[in-house]
Write a protein that holds these residues in place. Structure first.
Motif, short mmCIF file in Angstrom:
data_model
loop_
_atom_site.label_atom_id
_atom_site.label_comp_id
_atom_site.label_asym_id
_atom_site.label_seq_id
_atom_site.Cartn_x
_atom_site.Cartn_y
_atom_site.Cartn_z
N UNK A 110 -18.93 27.40 10.42
CA UNK A 110 -18.66 26.70 11.99
C UNK A 110 -20.29 28.68 12.10
N UNK A 111 -21.02 28.33 12.93
CA UNK A 111 -21.29 29.51 13.88
C UNK A 111 -21.36 29.33 15.28
N UNK A 117 -13.52 18.91 10.55
CA UNK A 117 -14.61 19.09 10.80
C UNK A 117 -15.47 19.95 9.55
N UNK A 118 -16.20 19.60 10.17
CA UNK A 118 -17.60 19.73 8.77
C UNK A 118 -18.28 20.92 8.94
N UNK A 119 -19.48 20.78 10.45
CA UNK A 119 -20.03 21.67 11.24
C UNK A 119 -19.29 22.18 12.64
N UNK A 120 -19.24 23.43 12.88
CA UNK A 120 -18.57 23.22 14.45
C UNK A 120 -19.82 25.25 14.65
N UNK A 121 -20.56 23.78 15.94
CA UNK A 121 -21.55 25.04 16.54
C UNK A 121 -20.62 25.27 17.66
N UNK A 122 -20.23 26.81 18.92
CA UNK A 122 -19.74 26.74 19.63
C UNK A 122 -20.24 27.78 20.78
N UNK A 181 -19.28 18.68 15.11
CA UNK A 181 -19.37 19.55 16.40
C UNK A 181 -19.82 19.99 17.00
N UNK A 182 -20.72 19.91 18.17
CA UNK A 182 -21.05 21.21 19.02
C UNK A 182 -20.60 21.28 20.56
N UNK A 183 -20.72 22.01 20.64
CA UNK A 183 -19.25 22.99 22.26
C UNK A 183 -19.53 23.66 23.00
N UNK A 184 -18.57 24.08 24.12
CA UNK A 184 -18.85 24.59 24.40
C UNK A 184 -17.86 26.21 24.27
#
Lengths: 465, 439
Positions: free
Chosen positions: A201-202, A245-250, A271-274
């Motif tokens: 997660x980043x 979830x593998x990778x999350x960029x929030x 997953x790329x999200x705000x």
């Protein structure tokens, strides 16, 4: 004359300190690691031999190496017995912690409090509570070759740091494998991240005093089968991580995902999200919520999305499938204005990437490390004459001005009484007695060591303004 | 004299009288002036003026022109060639990540407000202790920020003009020159925004810009002191604010025994305090996650869900100024420096002792949230399960954050001649008795 003699002695003392060679301090089963830390001087290495050590260790000094000695497979083990909070807390610069087995703590295995140039490697961490390895407020760090499991939040949690490499670690059976939070200039590479709730997660957490995450490279990791049900504590942010979830960029900016093998994650590969992704914490107008300039380069992605969480399943149904995607852009991550890109988009199953263009690059290989070329310089605190000045201006000057009465008598008055006798001042301030009916009694300063009191007294007598 | 306004000519008329008489004259004149401007407010002003008169008359024999401003900086500051006072602290040599001024024992401070002249600071001190800044001459800044009470007032909720009880407690002013967020609900981000708050809040000092301007310009001693300080013949509101800010920024507490420890003088803390420090920064108690060194606050808004005191409504906190429901019940994380001196605790003064305040965090997430309130509680509010002796050690450690070495001196008299507020509690009068700096 006497004053110069004292300074000479101090000078020799400092020379001796500087000249002292780095020592190895051995800690054997039954000894105290903390006692060794208390004894250690900057540059020393503490060698911990196989055995079980049931303690919390804190290191508030610089340049200490804590190294376990592994003897024919026997590890030195720090065991918190689920009673102790943290295994190791450090705040010094240049701290290295390696080759320890750490288990059964309630807080962390290894927690850094603004120590720079840290190296944490080759540690074996099993269920140490909330986090495994958690450097916070540190600049220039390396976290490598650690194996961590059973952590109820993040196994490796880089929080509010700059310039860190996280590589060659194995993290499994945790809620979050590796977190890069409110951190700049990080590389996460060559890690094996499997069987967590969420893998890597980043992101930005709102409400923290350092607000940004950017310039993060996530490359060449195995991000596999992160399908462990979320066992995060109620109310924790990590309890929001969707299982599978593998990778999350929030909300992080300039994040590159490249060369990873991302497979078997049941909700989605990436997953790329705000910031609207987490809904149950107070918002922070100073936290910029959008993920900007995300780059997804070539990755190997198979078997993701087999059993998505309900929210992603609903999205899937809208896309005429029951499976989650390899890559999901959600919220503002979908917007063209975010400037995100992906290479070979058509080779993946994606949701929300309609406005993502092709990237203008194919690899980050030219960037070898995000650590600094030169370490963060030492802190300017040393036990020297400057320290006496600091103690004087910090403590004494609050009550003693040079030539006017404040709370205590003027410095000139004290100089007239003790002109050639700094020792008398040094003794008096350790155990003051009321001498003047119209002045309050001075608070004792006996927490200062005898030599520091003498240095301060010398300094007070030397003042001329 | 071309272009001088009526307030200034009023000051000339009043010149030569004793200060209280001048203030009384100013008050009368103010009513007249204001009536021209704002007929509707005349009635109220007249009432406040009536209230204002008696203490002035009583204080008529106070000295008016014997004030001499300091030429030296307060002890935490050094005078530089530009004539300004600059903060001196070992922390200033230390860096901090992203210059945020948060981290650990080896981390530097956030940006400091500094560079004020000795006169600005000392003039601010006189203003700070002078009740003439309030609408009826009854409340000074120092009424709620008493040097003997940790620059707070020892009350659960502070009391403003006319004995009005406010909804919140007075925050301590120690180290405010290093802050970037002010008031419990965080509604100000500069001291400039902050300083006008209490002056003009109806339930605090209750004055108006017009009244403040007129009143101070009618006191010859102030006109003289402002002339010495700013070189102008007429007191401007911005000068009043600047002097108050200069004094606020001089209130430095960075020399506790903890700070000695942070400098490597490890013997400054007892074994119990070190044990408490390690609990404080552990990720079980998590205190340092929000009360982050070196200021022991990260200056963020946090929703804790502390219980409201009996008889007080639930306080919406930061939701008030921001209108953001997710910040409902959120308050600025207060600094813990000198925390042993500022009981009772929390925005509402709900907890009488430090131990009770610490225990709150151990009682479970949301345990005191009123039924029907939905709060976005901070993620660090959880169930740490601290043992009773761990709570004792935390309290021990908090005691090591005390440093009142630079406690400001209470002036013997202020230019208005009004009585200087005295402490509500006489437990520690050292500075009050002897702290006045002699010329």
């Amino acid at each position: 004359m006497k004053q110069s003699l004292i300074y000479l002695c101090l000078f020799i003392g400092l020379l001796a300190t500087a000249a002292a060679p780095a020592a190895d301090i051995k800690v054997k089963d039954g000894d105290s690691i903390q006692a060794a830390v208390n004894k250690a001087r900057p540059g020393d290495t503490i060698l911990i031999y196989p055995g079980t050590y049931k303690e919390s260790v804190y290191i508030d000094k610089d340049s200490i190496t804590v190294r376990g000695v592994i003897d024919e497979g026997e590890w030195p083990t720090m065991d918190g017995e689920k009673k102790l909070n943290d295994a190791i807390l450090y705040s010094g610069n240049n701290i290295t912690i390696e080759q320890l087995k750490i288990t059964n703590y309630k807080g962390n295995a290894i927690m850094g409090q603004a120590g720079n140039n840290y190296v944490i490697r080759h540690n074996w961490v099993i269920d140490t509570g909330v986090y495994g390895i958690f450097p916070q407020f540190g600049k220039n760090g390396l976290i490598e070759y650690n194996v961590l499991s059973g952590i109820e939040d993040a196994a490796i949690y880089v929080g509010m740091c700059d310039n860190v490499d996280v590589r060659h670690n194995e993290v499994f059976n945790n809620v979050a494998g590796i977190e890069i939070e409110n951190t700049r200039h990080a590389i996460v590479e060559n890690n094996y991240v499997h069987n967590n709730t969420g893998g890597i997660l980043a992101f930005i957490t709102p409400g923290l005093p350092i607000k940004t995450t950017y310039d993060v490279i996530i490359r060449n990791n195995f991000v596999v089968n992160n399908n462990t049900p979320n066992f995060g504590a109620e109310g924790s942010i990590v309890a929001n991580v969707p299982v599978g979830t593998g990778i999350i960029v929030m909300a992080g900016d300039d994040v590159v995902v490249e060369g990873n093998i991302i497979s078997g994650n049941n909700t989605a590969g990436i997953v790329v999200t705000d910031l609207s992704f987490i809904t149950d914490i107070a918002s922070d107008p100073d936290s910029e919520p959008n993920p900007d300039r995300m780059r997804i380069l070539r990755n190997f992605m198979i078997n993701n999305g087999a059993k998505p969480v309900a929210a992603v399943r609903a999205l899937a149904l809208a896309n005429f499938t029951t499976k989650g995607p390899d890559i999901l852009a959600d919220g503002t991550a979908k917007d063209k204005a975010r400037g995100s890109c992906i290479n070979d988009k058509d080779s993946y199953r994606t949701f929300g990437l309609r406005h993502w263009g092709e990237c203008d690059m194919t690899t980050t290989a030219a960037i070898r490390s995000h650590r600094l070329d030169e370490p963060v310089p030492p802190r300017p605190i040393a036990n020297d004459i400057e320290r006496a000045k600091k103690v004087y201006s910090g403590i004494c000057a609050g009550c003693h001005a040079y030539n006017v009465r404040m709370v205590g008598p003027a410095t000139q008055v004290i100089q007239a009484i003790h002109r050639n006798n700094p020792q008398a001042i040094a003794d008096y301030i350790a155990a003051p007695v009321r001498k003047r009916p119209d002045y309050p009694e001075m608070p004792p300063q006996n927490h200062l060591s005898a030599d520091l009191r003498l240095m301060v007294a010398e300094y007070m007598l030397s003042l001329d303004k | 004299m071309k272009g001088k306004n009526s307030a200034y000519s009023l000051q000339l008329t009043a010149h030569g009288r004793s200060a209280p008489a001048a203030v009384a004259a100013a008050g009368r004149q103010l009513v007249a002036v204001s009536c021209k401007l704002l007929t509707a407010s005349c009635h109220l002003l007249a009432i406040s003026f009536t209230l204002f008169s008696p203490p002035l008359a009583a204080a008529a024999n106070s000295p008016s022109n014997t004030f001499k401003l300091a030429e030296h900086c307060p002890p935490a500051f050094e005078l530089r060639a530009d004539g300004g006072c600059y903060l001196r602290s070992f922390y200033r040599q230390l860096p901090s990540l992203q210059n945020a001024g948060v981290g650990g024992p080896g981390t530097g401070l956030p940006a400091a407000r500094e560079g004020f002249t000795p006169r600005e600071i000392d003039l601010g001190r006189l203003l700070f202790f002078d009740p003439v800044l309030s609408a009826d001459g009854s409340v000074a800044c120092a009424s709620c920020h008493q040097p003997q009470q940790g620059l707070a007032d020892g009350r659960a909720q502070s009391i403003g003009i006319g004995g009005q009880r406010m909804a919140r407690s007075a925050p301590s002013l120690w180290n405010v020159g290093l802050f970037n967020r002010f008031f419990w609900d965080g509604r100000a981000t500069t001291l400039e925004q902050q300083v006008e708050g209490p002056l003009y809040a109806a339930d605090e000092m209750g004055t108006t810009p017009a009244q403040l301007y007129t009143t101070l310009n009618a006191i010859p001693a102030y006109v003289d002191l402002f002339r010495q300080t700013f070189g102008t013949d007429n007191i401007a509101l911005e000068q009043i604010y600047r002097a108050l800010i200069a004094f606020e920024a001089s209130l430095i507490s960075l020399n506790s025994r903890y700070d000695l420890y942070a400098q490597g003088i490890t013997e400054a803390l007892t074994a119990r305090e070190i044990e408490g420090m390690n609990i404080f920064r552990s990720f079980v108690a998590r205190c340092a996650e929000c009360h982050t060194p070196p200021l022991f606050t990260n200056q963020q808004i946090a929703v804790l869900g502390t219980p409201a005191p009996a008889g007080l409504a639930f306080d919406i906190g930061a939701e008030g100024p921001t209108g953001d429901p997710s910040q409902r019940g959120g308050f600025k994380v207060p600094s813990l420096r000198n925390i042993t001196r500022t009981a009772p605790y929390m925005h509402s003064g709900r907890f009488a002792t430090l131990r009770e305040a610490v225990e709150f965090y151990n009682k479970g997430r949301g345990h005191a949230v009123p039924a029907g309130e939905k709060l976005s509680l901070h993620w660090h509010i959880w169930e740490p399960g601290l043992a009773p002796q761990e709570i004792d050690r935390l309290v021990d450690f908090l005691g090591a954050l005390t440093d009142e070495g630079f406690r400001p001196a209470t002036p013997a008299a202020v230019p208005s001649g009004l009585p200087v507020p005295r402490p509500t509690d006489s437990d520690n009068l050292q500075t009050a008795a002897t702290g006045e700096q002699q010329p």
